[in-house]
Scaffold this motif. Structure first.
Motif, short mmCIF file in Angstrom:
data_model
loop_
_atom_site.label_atom_id
_atom_site.label_comp_id
_atom_site.label_asym_id
_atom_site.label_seq_id
_atom_site.Cartn_x
_atom_site.Cartn_y
_atom_site.Cartn_z
N THR A 123 -4.51 9.80 -1.08
CA THR A 123 -3.70 10.09 0.33
C THR A 123 -3.00 11.44 -0.26
OG1 THR A 123 -1.93 8.64 -0.77
CG2 THR A 123 -3.15 7.76 1.06
N GLN A 124 -2.79 11.53 -1.45
CA GLN A 124 -1.91 12.52 -1.94
C GLN A 124 -3.13 13.96 -1.84
OE1 GLN A 124 -0.28 12.67 -5.86
NE2 GLN A 124 1.67 13.60 -5.01
N ALA A 125 -4.15 13.47 -2.29
CA ALA A 125 -5.08 14.80 -2.19
C ALA A 125 -5.27 15.16 -0.65
CB ALA A 125 -6.40 14.04 -2.83
N VAL A 126 -5.34 14.04 0.29
CA VAL A 126 -5.62 14.28 1.64
C VAL A 126 -4.85 15.32 2.21
CG1 VAL A 126 -5.59 13.40 3.79
CG2 VAL A 126 -6.90 12.25 2.07
N ALA A 127 -3.28 15.01 1.76
CA ALA A 127 -2.26 15.76 2.09
C ALA A 127 -2.44 17.17 1.61
CB ALA A 127 -0.96 15.24 1.57
N ILE A 175 1.17 -1.14 0.04
CA ILE A 175 0.04 0.07 -0.11
C ILE A 175 0.78 1.24 -0.10
CG2 ILE A 175 -2.04 1.05 1.11
CD1 ILE A 175 -2.14 -1.35 2.67
N LEU A 176 0.85 1.99 -1.06
CA LEU A 176 1.79 3.06 -1.11
C LEU A 176 1.05 4.40 -0.59
CD1 LEU A 176 4.35 4.66 -1.70
CD2 LEU A 176 3.69 4.76 -4.09
N SER A 177 1.50 4.89 0.41
CA SER A 177 0.79 6.14 0.85
C SER A 177 1.68 7.55 0.64
CB SER A 177 0.46 6.09 2.38
OG SER A 177 0.27 7.33 2.82
N LEU A 178 1.23 8.43 -0.33
CA LEU A 178 1.76 9.48 -0.55
C LEU A 178 1.42 10.40 0.40
CD1 LEU A 178 1.92 9.54 -4.36
CD2 LEU A 178 3.63 8.89 -2.75
N GLY A 179 0.82 10.25 1.55
CA GLY A 179 0.44 11.20 2.29
C GLY A 179 0.81 11.02 3.65
N GLN A 180 2.04 10.23 3.91
CA GLN A 180 2.47 10.19 5.47
C GLN A 180 2.71 11.45 6.06
OE1 GLN A 180 1.05 7.20 5.53
NE2 GLN A 180 2.67 6.27 6.96
N GLY A 181 2.93 12.63 5.42
CA GLY A 181 3.34 13.72 5.98
C GLY A 181 1.98 14.24 6.73
N VAL A 182 0.71 13.68 6.46
CA VAL A 182 -0.49 14.19 7.10
C VAL A 182 -0.21 13.53 8.64
CG1 VAL A 182 -3.09 13.61 7.41
CG2 VAL A 182 -1.93 14.09 5.13
N ALA A 185 -6.47 7.75 9.95
CA ALA A 185 -5.93 6.69 9.03
C ALA A 185 -7.06 5.87 8.80
CB ALA A 185 -4.88 6.20 9.76
N PHE A 186 -7.79 5.51 9.97
CA PHE A 186 -8.75 4.42 9.71
C PHE A 186 -10.12 5.06 8.97
CE2 PHE A 186 -12.97 2.53 11.44
CZ PHE A 186 -12.62 1.28 11.42
N VAL A 187 -10.37 6.33 9.05
CA VAL A 187 -11.45 6.79 8.33
C VAL A 187 -11.27 6.95 6.78
CG1 VAL A 187 -12.60 9.08 7.89
CG2 VAL A 187 -12.27 8.30 10.33
N PHE A 232 -1.77 -0.10 7.76
CA PHE A 232 -1.89 1.57 7.58
C PHE A 232 -2.13 2.28 8.91
CE2 PHE A 232 -3.41 5.40 5.95
CZ PHE A 232 -2.61 5.52 4.87
N CYS A 233 -2.78 1.99 9.93
CA CYS A 233 -3.15 2.52 10.99
C CYS A 233 -1.86 2.34 11.86
CB CYS A 233 -4.24 2.24 11.74
SG CYS A 233 -5.65 2.42 11.07
N LEU A 234 -1.13 1.33 11.92
CA LEU A 234 0.17 1.36 12.56
C LEU A 234 1.15 2.06 12.08
CD1 LEU A 234 1.44 -0.49 14.81
CD2 LEU A 234 2.32 -2.01 13.01
N ALA A 235 1.24 2.00 10.65
CA ALA A 235 2.25 3.08 9.99
C ALA A 235 1.94 4.36 10.28
CB ALA A 235 2.02 2.77 8.39
N SER A 236 0.69 4.86 10.38
CA SER A 236 0.49 6.06 10.55
C SER A 236 0.68 6.62 11.95
CB SER A 236 -1.12 6.51 10.18
OG SER A 236 -1.81 5.89 11.17
N VAL A 237 0.65 5.49 12.88
CA VAL A 237 0.88 6.01 14.35
C VAL A 237 2.48 6.22 14.49
CG1 VAL A 237 0.99 4.87 16.80
CG2 VAL A 237 -0.98 4.77 15.38
N PHE A 238 2.98 5.17 13.92
CA PHE A 238 4.46 5.43 13.86
C PHE A 238 4.93 7.06 13.22
CE2 PHE A 238 6.26 0.80 13.39
CZ PHE A 238 5.57 0.48 14.50
#
Lengths: 396, 309
Positions: A157-161, A61-68, A136-138, A253-259
């Motif tokens: 994810t990019q749009a969310v960022a 799962i590539l997320s381009l919005g980890q900055g969020v 992340a869950f939502v 994905f939620c775990l990654a976002s918590v990190f």
């Protein structure tokens, strides 16, 4: 004895020890506090990179919005610190004492409701974990239940960022706008701007990093890790085997976002401010390159990747600012085309086989799932330990 | 929020904002058409699409400079048509080269294409900055594009906006015809629907890929040329539009050109109408949020092509 040897193999403890020696002994002894603080800043990006190894390298799962999520964690911490810094005594010259300075400049007369709970440190720590996880869950629950994945997910994810950045910049009175939340001073009365505090925060950051590394290793070694790899390769087969694919994807994905959020919070503590420049599209995609350079399948590689790319960025921007974007662009293209498994791939393919046997990693290379170049191909893709050969083949 | 305005004022506001939205819509359509071809037909994410557009804009800028310095003034009013063709060719040629050098090695790894083309976009941005400088440049419009047509006392329509719309219409119809009627278009659609079969009946799929990518980039070049009519060009102008354009394409249903146009219309109209009543940033946030929300509920977009996968 056997048990310890088993643990060593399972968690690659020898490699972990080398990294620990580097971060805890070598770097603090060889650098002044300014440079060490910079290393601490790079390490906060390593949190994001570790998360990306889990969700991108293993889960596909590539997320381009980890900055969020980095930003959410950072802003939660910054809000707490800002409230402490804007006690009525400190802000007596304002029109409304007791609220952060930027709110006063924007003619706000009372604290917005969502700032109120950040007076409590306990709540702040919880929020750093729960707010990004909930967010992340939502974002993911609707998409993964509907089997949206791959590039679509990356674009969303990019749009969310983009949305979050515009929102933060636009709502200046509530968020500090483009300057972000600055002028953070104390944590429970403990001045975080002194050199001593910076040393302590650096070691806290390293400790948290190792906690995340061990959690990541645990996940990868568990059945969940196996399932993630299986889903990355042939999602439909996993689904036909009776697994609820989306639940695993949402979890990882939620775990990654918590990190990422923990990284963001540590960033705020060490650097002393948080701003939308760490939330948007450009920083988010840069975080992916930290992970890609280190090796998208290697947790430790991600840490080295974050350190190396950021160190290169700092030294380049100091001496040849105009060359940095060229180097960065070449890095993106080069890593993707020539070394899809990054530094870790170079290590396991070229360097490790030449080492004397007792220095080699106790895990036989064939059990490490490589990035199969033929993920969508018709043939059942066998994970190969030698991606460069396969890559050359795919190029023909 | 409507209470402060009279009925006629409101009508004029909506007409003017609607027209501003139409101009935005034209640029969206031009950019999104190129992306829709590349992403929708080939499944390739080209993050450097904005930079291809800016290549077209800089080509136009150079052409206008050449015309004003070396050619008689009477010809200047025609420079734009030359620039359009040059922009198409320059962006298309670069696109073909990039496809050969980079993209074709990555067809089986779409996520990696995304990262590689992002690297390309960084390099192109810095190239523009080195060659043209960090400041934005603009072109001088020929006389016949200046000014505006006054419809009523309060509603005025700028001519350059009308001209951009005309270009968009021509390009959209041209692309539609190409995809539906021409040999390349038929081959492209065949390859999209079933690559092994297309290859088996003798279509050179590698060549089709290259031409499709080049066509998409060429249209981005045209978009850039049109962009110079309504705004100035800087090294990072392309990046500002890329997320919006991707959303337009995904929202419309990636493989449907009609869907792309419909979604470009919806998004640009919503944004420019709201911009008048809210601040610009909130209008954008609301638009993007609604689009993302709809995409979460209906991931295949507004119009979707039904293909058995």
């Amino acid at each position: 004895m056997n048990f310890i040897a088993h643990l060593f193999a399972r968690y690659q403890l020898s490699h972990m020890l080398i990294l620990a020696l580097l971060l805890i002994v070598v770097l603090p002894l060889s650098m002044d506090i300014f440079r060490l603080n910079l290393i601490g800043k790079y390490l906060t990006y390593a949190f994001v990179a570790i998360g990306l190894v889990l969700c991108w390298g293993y889960g596909g799962i590539l997320s381009l919005g980890q900055g969020v999520f980095f930003g959410l964690g950072g802003y939660c911490m910054a809000m707490f610190l800002k409230l402490e810094a804007s006690s009525p005594e400190n802000t007596a010259i304002q029109t409304t004492p007791g609220i952060p300075d930027f709110m006063d400049w924007n003619q706000l007369t009372e604290l917005p409701w969502f700032w109120e709970p950040f007076h409590s440190f306990g709540f702040t720590l919880l929020a750093i974990i729960l707010v990004p996880a909930f967010f992340a869950f939502v974002v993911t629950v609707a998409m993964f239940k509907r089997r949206v994945g791959g590039v679509y997910f990356a674009i969303i994810t990019q749009a969310v960022a983009a949305i979050l950045t515009i929102l933060i910049i636009g709502q200046q009175g509530y968020t500090g706008g483009v300057n972000g939340i600055t002028d953070l001073r104390t944590l429970h009365g403990w001045d975080i701007r002194t050199d001593e505090a910076k040393y302590i925060l650096y070691f806290v950051c390293v400790a948290l990093l190792f906690v995340c590394l061990f959690i990541g290793k645990y996940v990868i070694n568990s059945k969940l890790g196996r399932l993630l790899v299986a889903m990355r390769e042939r999602e439909d087969r996993v689904r036909f085997s009776g697994y609820d694919v989306s639940a695993f994807k949402i979890f990882i994905f939620c775990l990654a976002s918590v990190f990422s959020a923990i990284g963001g919070a540590m960033f705020t503590l060490q650097i002393g401010f948080m701003s939308p420049t760490f939330v948007g599209i450009v920083p988010s995609i840069e975080m992916v390159i930290f992970c890609a350079v280190g090796g998208r399948l290697s947790l430790l590689g991600a840490v080295y990747g974050a350190l190396l790319v950021n160190a290169a960025k700092t030294s380049f921007s100091e001496s040849f600012p105009e060359l940095w974007l060229f180097a960065m662009g070449a890095l993106f293209i080069g890593v993707v085309m020539a070394f899809p498994n990054g530094l870790a791939g170079v290590w396991t393919t070229y360097i490790e086989p030449r080492l004397p046997a007792r220095l080699r990693s106790p895990v036989p290379p064939s059990t490490i799932p490589a990035v199969a170049v033929t993920t969508t191909a018709e043939t059942s893709s066998t994970p190969s330990a030698n991606p460069t050969v396969e890559h050359r083949h795919a190029g023909n | 929020m409507f209470a402060d305005y009279t009925m006629t004022e409101l009508t004029s506001i909506f007409a003017m904002q609607g027209f501003a939205g139409l101009t935005l819509f034209s640029v969206f359509v031009l950019m999104a058409l190129g992306l829709a071809i590349i992403f929708g037909q080939m499944g390739v994410i080209n993050m450097a699409h904005g930079e291809f557009m800016i290549l077209g804009a800089y080509t136009t800028y150079l052409t206008s400079n050449v015309f004003s310095s070396y050619l008689p003034e009477s010809l200047y009013s025609l420079y734009f048509f030359v620039a359009l063709i040059l922009a198409f060719l320059a962006a298309g040629a670069l696109g073909a080269f990039i496809e050969w050098a980079m993209i074709r090695h990555l067809y089986k790894r779409p996520l990696d294409t995304l990262l590689a083309t992002w690297g390309l976009s960084l390099i192109m941005q810095q190239l523009y900055r080195t060659i043209f400088g960090p400041r934005e440049v603009g072109v001088t419009l020929p006389d016949w594009l200046m000014g505006s047509i006054a419809l009523t006392d309060m509603v005025e329509i700028p001519i350059n906006g009308l001209f951009v719309m005309a270009i968009t219409l021509v390009v959209a119809v041209g692309v539609g015809l190409t995809m539906q009627k021409s040999r390349l278009g038929k081959q492209t659609r065949a390859v999209v629907q079933n690559r092994p079969m297309a290859s088996a009946v003798g279509i050179n799929t590698a060549r089709v890929d290259r031409l499709t990518f080049a066509l998409g980039c060429g249209i981005a070049g045209i978009a850039g040329a049109a962009f110079t009519m309504i705004g100035s060009t800087g090294p990072t102008s392309g990046q500002l539009y890329i997320v919006d354009t991707f959303l337009v394409v995904v929202f419309g249903g990636a493989s449907s050109l009609v869907g792309t146009i419909a979604s470009a219309f919806t998004i640009s109209q919503a944004q420019s109408t709201m911009e008048f009543f809210l601040s610009g940033s909130m209008a954008k946030v609301l638009t993007l949020l609604v689009v993302v929300g709809i995409l979460m509920l209906r991931p295949q977009g507004l119009f979707s092509l039904k293909i058995r996968k």
